[in-house]
Design an enzyme around this catalytic site. Sequence first.
Site, PDB file in Angstrom:
ATOM      1  N   GLU A  44       0.820  -1.233   0.000  1.00 32.32           N
ATOM      2  CA  GLU A  44       0.000   0.000   0.000  1.00 32.32           C
ATOM      3  C   GLU A  44       0.852   1.281   0.000  1.00 32.32           C
ATOM      4  N   TYR A  79       3.487   1.947   1.937  1.00 35.50           N
ATOM      5  CA  TYR A  79       4.099   2.302   3.227  1.00 35.50           C
ATOM      6  C   TYR A  79       5.612   2.025   3.194  1.00 35.50           C
ATOM      7  N   ARG A 121       2.403  -8.816   4.059  1.00 32.09           N
ATOM      8  CA  ARG A 121       1.478  -8.229   3.075  1.00 32.09           C
ATOM      9  C   ARG A 121       2.327  -7.727   1.925  1.00 32.09           C
ATOM     10  N   HIS A 128      -1.573   3.979  -1.621  1.00 31.97           N
ATOM     11  CA  HIS A 128      -2.615   4.945  -1.277  1.00 31.97           C
ATOM     12  C   HIS A 128      -2.615   6.136  -2.234  1.00 31.97           C
ATOM     13  N   GLN A 183     -18.438   5.379   3.695  1.00 30.30           N
ATOM     14  CA  GLN A 183     -18.978   6.603   4.306  1.00 30.30           C
ATOM     15  C   GLN A 183     -18.778   6.680   5.817  1.00 30.30           C
ATOM     16  N   CYS A 214     -16.849   4.286   7.602  1.00 23.60           N
ATOM     17  CA  CYS A 214     -15.599   3.661   8.061  1.00 23.60           C
ATOM     18  C   CYS A 214     -14.410   4.533   7.658  1.00 23.60           C
ATOM     19  N   GLN A 226     -35.471   5.653  -1.315  1.00 24.90           N
ATOM     20  CA  GLN A 226     -34.513   6.146  -2.320  1.00 24.90           C
ATOM     21  C   GLN A 226     -33.439   5.131  -2.696  1.00 24.90           C
ATOM     22  N   VAL A 261     -50.168   6.368   3.659  1.00 26.44           N
ATOM     23  CA  VAL A 261     -50.759   6.467   5.002  1.00 26.44           C
ATOM     24  C   VAL A 261     -51.221   7.883   5.298  1.00 26.44           C
ATOM     25  N   GLY A 287     -34.971  11.424   6.642  1.00 27.69           N
ATOM     26  CA  GLY A 287     -35.180  12.622   5.844  1.00 27.69           C
ATOM     27  C   GLY A 287     -36.367  13.441   6.300  1.00 27.69           C
TER      28      GLY A 287
HETATM   29  P1  FAD Z   1     -36.553   7.705   1.903  1.00 28.86           P
HETATM   30  O1  FAD Z   1     -35.520   6.794   1.374  1.00 28.86           O
HETATM   31  O2  FAD Z   1     -36.928   8.872   1.087  1.00 28.86           O
HETATM   32  O3  FAD Z   1     -37.835   6.821   2.207  1.00 28.86           O
HETATM   33  C1  FAD Z   1     -39.086   7.371   2.526  1.00 28.86           C
HETATM   34  C2  FAD Z   1     -40.174   6.348   2.255  1.00 28.86           C
HETATM   35  O4  FAD Z   1     -41.379   6.817   2.798  1.00 28.86           O
HETATM   36  C3  FAD Z   1     -40.423   6.090   0.778  1.00 28.86           C
HETATM   37  O5  FAD Z   1     -40.366   4.705   0.511  1.00 28.86           O
HETATM   38  C4  FAD Z   1     -41.845   6.632   0.538  1.00 28.86           C
HETATM   39  O6  FAD Z   1     -42.564   5.874  -0.411  1.00 28.86           O
HETATM   40  C5  FAD Z   1     -42.439   6.465   1.916  1.00 28.86           C
HETATM   41  N1  FAD Z   1     -43.548   7.378   2.201  1.00 28.86           N
HETATM   42  C6  FAD Z   1     -43.554   8.735   2.193  1.00 28.86           C
HETATM   43  N2  FAD Z   1     -44.738   9.209   2.595  1.00 28.86           N
HETATM   44  C7  FAD Z   1     -45.520   8.141   2.871  1.00 28.86           C
HETATM   45  C8  FAD Z   1     -46.848   7.979   3.346  1.00 28.86           C
HETATM   46  N3  FAD Z   1     -47.590   9.017   3.673  1.00 28.86           N
HETATM   47  N4  FAD Z   1     -47.325   6.736   3.464  1.00 28.86           N
HETATM   48  C9  FAD Z   1     -46.570   5.651   3.181  1.00 28.86           C
HETATM   49  N5  FAD Z   1     -45.308   5.750   2.747  1.00 28.86           N
HETATM   50  C10 FAD Z   1     -44.784   6.976   2.603  1.00 28.86           C
HETATM   51  N6  FAD Z   1     -27.135   7.967   0.584  1.00 28.86           N
HETATM   52  C11 FAD Z   1     -25.982   7.521   1.011  1.00 28.86           C
HETATM   53  O7  FAD Z   1     -25.728   7.543   2.219  1.00 28.86           O
HETATM   54  N7  FAD Z   1     -25.058   6.979   0.162  1.00 28.86           N
HETATM   55  C12 FAD Z   1     -25.271   6.912  -1.153  1.00 28.86           C
HETATM   56  O8  FAD Z   1     -24.427   6.443  -1.897  1.00 28.86           O
HETATM   57  C13 FAD Z   1     -26.498   7.397  -1.650  1.00 28.86           C
HETATM   58  N8  FAD Z   1     -26.769   7.356  -2.963  1.00 28.86           N
HETATM   59  C14 FAD Z   1     -27.959   7.845  -3.406  1.00 28.86           C
HETATM   60  C15 FAD Z   1     -28.207   7.794  -4.772  1.00 28.86           C
HETATM   61  C16 FAD Z   1     -29.410   8.268  -5.252  1.00 28.86           C
HETATM   62  C17 FAD Z   1     -29.653   8.251  -6.733  1.00 28.86           C
HETATM   63  C18 FAD Z   1     -30.390   8.767  -4.358  1.00 28.86           C
HETATM   64  C19 FAD Z   1     -31.708   9.267  -4.865  1.00 28.86           C
HETATM   65  C20 FAD Z   1     -30.143   8.820  -3.013  1.00 28.86           C
HETATM   66  C21 FAD Z   1     -28.914   8.361  -2.521  1.00 28.86           C
HETATM   67  N9  FAD Z   1     -28.597   8.415  -1.176  1.00 28.86           N
HETATM   68  C22 FAD Z   1     -27.416   7.933  -0.732  1.00 28.86           C
HETATM   69  C23 FAD Z   1     -29.488   9.067  -0.217  1.00 28.86           C
HETATM   70  C24 FAD Z   1     -30.264   8.045   0.616  1.00 28.86           C
HETATM   71  O9  FAD Z   1     -30.892   7.133  -0.234  1.00 28.86           O
HETATM   72  C25 FAD Z   1     -31.258   8.788   1.491  1.00 28.86           C
HETATM   73  O10 FAD Z   1     -30.555   9.635   2.360  1.00 28.86           O
HETATM   74  C26 FAD Z   1     -32.103   7.824   2.302  1.00 28.86           C
HETATM   75  O11 FAD Z   1     -32.844   6.988   1.437  1.00 28.86           O
HETATM   76  C27 FAD Z   1     -33.071   8.561   3.222  1.00 28.86           C
HETATM   77  O12 FAD Z   1     -33.794   7.597   3.908  1.00 28.86           O
HETATM   78  P2  FAD Z   1     -35.246   7.855   4.512  1.00 28.86           P
HETATM   79  O13 FAD Z   1     -35.678   6.550   5.026  1.00 28.86           O
HETATM   80  O14 FAD Z   1     -35.197   8.991   5.437  1.00 28.86           O
HETATM   81  O15 FAD Z   1     -36.146   8.313   3.300  1.00 28.86           O
HETATM   82  P1  NAP Z   2     -26.636  17.729  -1.908  1.00 28.25           P
HETATM   83  O1  NAP Z   2     -25.436  16.883  -1.856  1.00 28.25           O
HETATM   84  O2  NAP Z   2     -26.946  18.620  -0.788  1.00 28.25           O
HETATM   85  O3  NAP Z   2     -26.523  18.601  -3.249  1.00 28.25           O
HETATM   86  C1  NAP Z   2     -27.481  19.519  -3.635  1.00 28.25           C
HETATM   87  C2  NAP Z   2     -26.957  20.310  -4.836  1.00 28.25           C
HETATM   88  O4  NAP Z   2     -27.968  21.184  -5.258  1.00 28.25           O
HETATM   89  C3  NAP Z   2     -25.742  21.101  -4.509  1.00 28.25           C
HETATM   90  O5  NAP Z   2     -24.786  20.874  -5.522  1.00 28.25           O
HETATM   91  C4  NAP Z   2     -26.233  22.550  -4.506  1.00 28.25           C
HETATM   92  O6  NAP Z   2     -25.201  23.309  -5.116  1.00 28.25           O
HETATM   93  C5  NAP Z   2     -27.486  22.513  -5.365  1.00 28.25           C
HETATM   94  N1  NAP Z   2     -28.550  23.400  -4.876  1.00 28.25           N
HETATM   95  C6  NAP Z   2     -29.045  23.510  -3.629  1.00 28.25           C
HETATM   96  N2  NAP Z   2     -30.039  24.397  -3.577  1.00 28.25           N
HETATM   97  C7  NAP Z   2     -30.204  24.874  -4.831  1.00 28.25           C
HETATM   98  C8  NAP Z   2     -31.066  25.819  -5.416  1.00 28.25           C
HETATM   99  N3  NAP Z   2     -31.995  26.467  -4.708  1.00 28.25           N
HETATM  100  N4  NAP Z   2     -30.948  26.066  -6.726  1.00 28.25           N
HETATM  101  C9  NAP Z   2     -30.032  25.440  -7.476  1.00 28.25           C
HETATM  102  N5  NAP Z   2     -29.167  24.529  -6.971  1.00 28.25           N
HETATM  103  C10 NAP Z   2     -29.256  24.245  -5.667  1.00 28.25           C
HETATM  104  O7  NAP Z   2     -27.920  16.851  -2.127  1.00 28.25           O
HETATM  105  P2  NAP Z   2     -28.228  15.630  -3.094  1.00 28.25           P
HETATM  106  O8  NAP Z   2     -27.306  15.560  -4.263  1.00 28.25           O
HETATM  107  O9  NAP Z   2     -29.671  15.733  -3.334  1.00 28.25           O
HETATM  108  O10 NAP Z   2     -27.942  14.374  -2.196  1.00 28.25           O
HETATM  109  C11 NAP Z   2     -28.756  14.103  -1.061  1.00 28.25           C
HETATM  110  C12 NAP Z   2     -27.986  13.316  -0.036  1.00 28.25           C
HETATM  111  O11 NAP Z   2     -27.695  12.022  -0.525  1.00 28.25           O
HETATM  112  C13 NAP Z   2     -26.669  13.986   0.289  1.00 28.25           C
HETATM  113  O12 NAP Z   2     -26.513  14.086   1.671  1.00 28.25           O
HETATM  114  C14 NAP Z   2     -25.659  13.085  -0.270  1.00 28.25           C
HETATM  115  O13 NAP Z   2     -24.509  13.014   0.571  1.00 28.25           O
HETATM  116  C15 NAP Z   2     -26.346  11.744  -0.310  1.00 28.25           C
HETATM  117  N6  NAP Z   2     -25.767  10.998  -1.431  1.00 28.25           N
HETATM  118  C16 NAP Z   2     -24.551  10.465  -1.243  1.00 28.25           C
HETATM  119  C17 NAP Z   2     -23.950   9.820  -2.292  1.00 28.25           C
HETATM  120  C18 NAP Z   2     -22.594   9.186  -2.107  1.00 28.25           C
HETATM  121  O14 NAP Z   2     -22.043   8.662  -3.042  1.00 28.25           O
HETATM  122  N7  NAP Z   2     -22.022   9.182  -0.927  1.00 28.25           N
HETATM  123  C19 NAP Z   2     -24.563   9.731  -3.515  1.00 28.25           C
HETATM  124  C20 NAP Z   2     -25.814  10.306  -3.666  1.00 28.25           C
HETATM  125  C21 NAP Z   2     -26.386  10.950  -2.611  1.00 28.25           C
HETATM  126  P3  NAP Z   2     -25.136  24.894  -5.095  1.00 28.25           P
HETATM  127  O15 NAP Z   2     -25.867  25.313  -3.857  1.00 28.25           O
HETATM  128  O16 NAP Z   2     -23.675  25.213  -5.118  1.00 28.25           O
HETATM  129  O17 NAP Z   2     -25.812  25.300  -6.351  1.00 28.25           O
HETATM  130 FE1  SF4 Z   3     -19.885   1.295   3.946  1.00 27.24          FE
HETATM  131 FE2  SF4 Z   3     -17.700   0.930   5.435  1.00 27.24          FE
HETATM  132 FE3  SF4 Z   3     -20.037  -0.036   6.270  1.00 27.24          FE
HETATM  133 FE4  SF4 Z   3     -18.842  -1.163   4.237  1.00 27.24          FE
HETATM  134  S1  SF4 Z   3     -18.069  -1.080   6.308  1.00 27.24           S
HETATM  135  S2  SF4 Z   3     -21.009  -0.605   4.347  1.00 27.24           S
HETATM  136  S3  SF4 Z   3     -17.871   0.556   3.259  1.00 27.24           S
HETATM  137  S4  SF4 Z   3     -19.507   2.116   5.976  1.00 27.24           S
END
Ligand code: FAD
Ligand code: NAP
Ligand code: SF4
Length: 672
Positions: free
Chosen positions: A167, A169, A217, A255, A342, A344, A414, A451, A649
């Site tokens: 790695e 080192y 290693r 690294h 994220q 670790c 999501q 709901v 959320g």
């Molecule tokens: P949500 O995942 O939004 O779940 C809410 C649920 O509530 C949904 O299933 C919805 O149908 C349900 N619901 C809402 N209202 C009602 C109601 N009234 N009755 C019944 N059901 C209802 N996070 C990471 O940490 N790492 C990542 O790599 C990452 N990648 C992402 C990639 C994408 C493309 C997206 C979109 C998100 C990603 N995220 C990632 C973000 C992560 O998925 C969210 O932070 C997480 O899903 C939030 O969880 P939650 O349970 O709060 O809400």
């Molecule tokens: P985010 O990371 O907060 O990004 C939101 C983006 O929207 C920013 O680039 C911001 O940039 C822009 N923005 C915010 N308000 C705006 C406005 N009013 N008008 C125009 N642009 C605006 O949120 P997200 O991409 O929706 O992701 C949601 C969560 O999921 C995040 O916490 C993220 O960490 C997580 N996630 C993680 C991964 C991963 O690989 N670890 C992958 C997907 C999602 P400016 O304000 O500079 O314009």
């Molecule tokens: Fe993500 Fe690390 Fe947990 Fe694996 S061990 S799911 S990489 S935080």
Amino acid sequence: MQTNYPTLFQPLDLGFTQLKNRIIMGSMHTGLEEEKNGFDKLAHFYEERAKGGVGLIITGGISPNFKGRLTPNASQLSFRWQLNKYKKLTERVSQYNCKMCLQLLHAGRYAYHPFNVAPSAIKSPISPFKPKALSDKQIRKTIKQFAHSAKLAQKSGFSGVEVMGSEGYFINQFLAPRTNKRKDNWGGTIENRSRLAIEIVKAIRQQVGDEFIIIFRISLADLVEDGMTWDDVNYLASALTQAGVTIFNSGIGWHEARVPTIVTSVPKAAFVYATEKLKKISTIPVVATNRINMPDVAENILASGQADLICMARPFLADPEWVNKAENNEEAAINTCIGCNQACLDNVFKGLRASCLVNPFACHETEYHLGRVDKPKNLAVVGAGPAGLAFSCYAAQKGHHVTLFDANSEIGGQFNYAKQIPGKDEFNQTLRYFNHTLKKYGVTLVLNTYVKEENLSGFDEIVIATGIKPRKLNIPGIEQPHVLSYLDVLRDHKPVGQNVAIIGAGGIAFDVAEYLVISTNAQQQNQAHWYNEWGVNTALDTAGGIKNRIKPTPVRKIHLLQRSDFKVGKNLGKTTGWVHRASLKNHQVSLIKNVVYMKITDKQLHISIDTKDQVIDVDNIIVCAGQESDNELYRALLNKNYKVHCIGGSAEALELDAQKAIKAAARLAIQL
Ligand code: FAD
Ligand code: NAP
Ligand code: SF4
């Protein structure tokens, strides 16, 4: 019952000792090592994994001297008075017929302090401190210090040591021409460059005798320019075997290498080709590593003769019982590591304690207790995203009666969009785990039900986990049909044209961009393409095992825009952001900061950058501008005095991610 993984569960006889199975928990620095009373917590952490069935555990890296510490306060084993602390670990682990090795890691030029040393005074790109070149006398002293630490490890009850020779080192720095420019007996030919590694192993063997495991290693592919050649590796492996090494563990990539080696997008077992090549020439057992997280992958590697043992690290953060579950054919119950880094590595790089996105109990074993309830409550959970799912599983495990509702026809929230992103298919494993666990603990799942308040009568308490809504923008022209949200693309699969502007440049925007440039191109998704794109030479006939990268032909023109003036992608994960940025650049995506959005017309997005007006031709604009909490139901219930809680959320959309959502679920479940 016969296990589905017979090779994985064959004992390994090392002559003087036996490993009960072929599974090693690899070295991980948790941050507990440096905390006050951290070794007591670390002892519990290791004990859970030993109880979970693993055959051998390797500790996080411990330095043999002060200058080799990775950071000024990092751990070192050099003094007899330290023995009791280390004994705490070995005593706990040995109760379960699990062996334990201490990893000896000298950071060399990677050390993050001004006292760092190396073969030559060449600064590394990942530490601001230029190292001092060691003199011959200092090198000999360092060798003795390695041997002394190994002796102390033996006295502390360890079954062996792992010498970190990869790695990038210290030892690896001597081995590779990239960092070793010495003109004396420690540099130049491979015989000289490998002298340090060989002398360390000989000195350790001399101190500890024959009946002590020495794992080395060995760096099989440095993945940097001027790295070792395969001839170097071949020579080194043979010389180290003669010097007394018991087992070779595989080291992949320095690294500072610009090739991802462990993140989610790295194909499964992507580097086993290198271990297999070593196995063909080695007379001692060899270990396969990197992106192995499920038993079928591990079994295939062993059964096909590519390696003798499997080493996994992060999968043991995600699930301490991985091994017992695999042995009992309960693979569906494994909480799989999704390779996100994220909670670790990103935490450790920020100086925080490691944990796990899918298992927030990891490294908090003495602090978080779920327990069992005497008086179960009747709980309703609204929302089956990560927050609602995790809470339901934990609460039901405690003994509560849980009914989980979701408006969708499937669980996941999501995660159902995340799992479609190229390289993120591991999110399917998390959903598989949740599905299994809901059934296991008898959670009543009610899908296809949006709901409202009237659905919630008769429950003792209600947990709202309704997640988020994408933020709506009010740029003139935003209402036109060619303006889509990320949900239109990932949920509803609306068609997207060739020229695209993405508003927002956060995690979701990066994911959507990767989805649009990669997933539509099936050819780009195979493993051979991945090696070509990152310049990995699987033939291993070039120095460092690298070759020129092949740039993919872009399938779309994408502009990724943000208003902020910091580097685009700066807020992505510490250890993963560079991979996403490099991947998009490779696909010729334009990353643009400092944008002011003016208006949207039929085929154009009008913006201004540094007060200069510009126009981007677009077929579609995709809005990924963050999110707002969906908490109407929560507020309505609060107003009517229901006993209601809100997590994920729906509680807080700012900086929400799955790690925070699942952790909030665990915290609430512990309380209830
Ligand atoms: P949500 O995942 O939004 O779940 C809410 C649920 O509530 C949904 O299933 C919805 O149908 C349900 N619901 C809402 N209202 C009602 C109601 N009234 N009755 C019944 N059901 C209802 N996070 C990471 O940490 N790492 C990542 O790599 C990452 N990648 C992402 C990639 C994408 C493309 C997206 C979109 C998100 C990603 N995220 C990632 C973000 C992560 O998925 C969210 O932070 C997480 O899903 C939030 O969880 P939650 O349970 O709060 O809400
Ligand atoms: P985010 O990371 O907060 O990004 C939101 C983006 O929207 C920013 O680039 C911001 O940039 C822009 N923005 C915010 N308000 C705006 C406005 N009013 N008008 C125009 N642009 C605006 O949120 P997200 O991409 O929706 O992701 C949601 C969560 O999921 C995040 O916490 C993220 O960490 C997580 N996630 C993680 C991964 C991963 O690989 N670890 C992958 C997907 C999602 P400016 O304000 O500079 O314009
Ligand atoms: Fe993500 Fe690390 Fe947990 Fe694996 S061990 S799911 S990489 S935080």
